[in-house]
Design an enzyme around this catalytic site. Sequence first.
Site, PDB file in Angstrom:
ATOM      1  CB  CYS A   1      -0.906  -0.041   1.238  1.00 56.38           C
ATOM      2  SG  CYS A   1      -1.748   1.488   1.637  1.00 56.38           S
TER       3      CYS A   1
ATOM      4  CB  CYS B   1       0.403   1.690   4.185  1.00 52.58           C
ATOM      5  SG  CYS B   1      -1.346   1.240   4.060  1.00 52.58           S
TER       6      CYS B   1
END
Length: 102
Positions: A27, A30
Amino acid sequence: MKKLESKAQFDQAKQENSVFLFSANWCPDCRFLDPFMPEIEKTFNEFDFYYIDRDEHLEIAQEMNIFGIPSFVAYRENEETGRYVGKERKTPEQVTAFLETV
């Protein structure tokens, strides 16, 4: 930040002052958190911070109704005190503002 290894560890950590970061290695939003999270952890040292890989612990994410990542959930003594959930990129200022409320 501690990496969550099991549901039992999650259940135990909820009993204390903990912040859970639901995330995943793939991600990009993230990974955006990586450079500034150590400083935030130092600032909010009354909490233990846990990294929960959403893919490895899908059952916990589902139980917690976490579908977008990165997402934060805070606990104090087994009571959820706040969540910052969503799939958008989060800035250091946004994470700090969230943690100041829990």
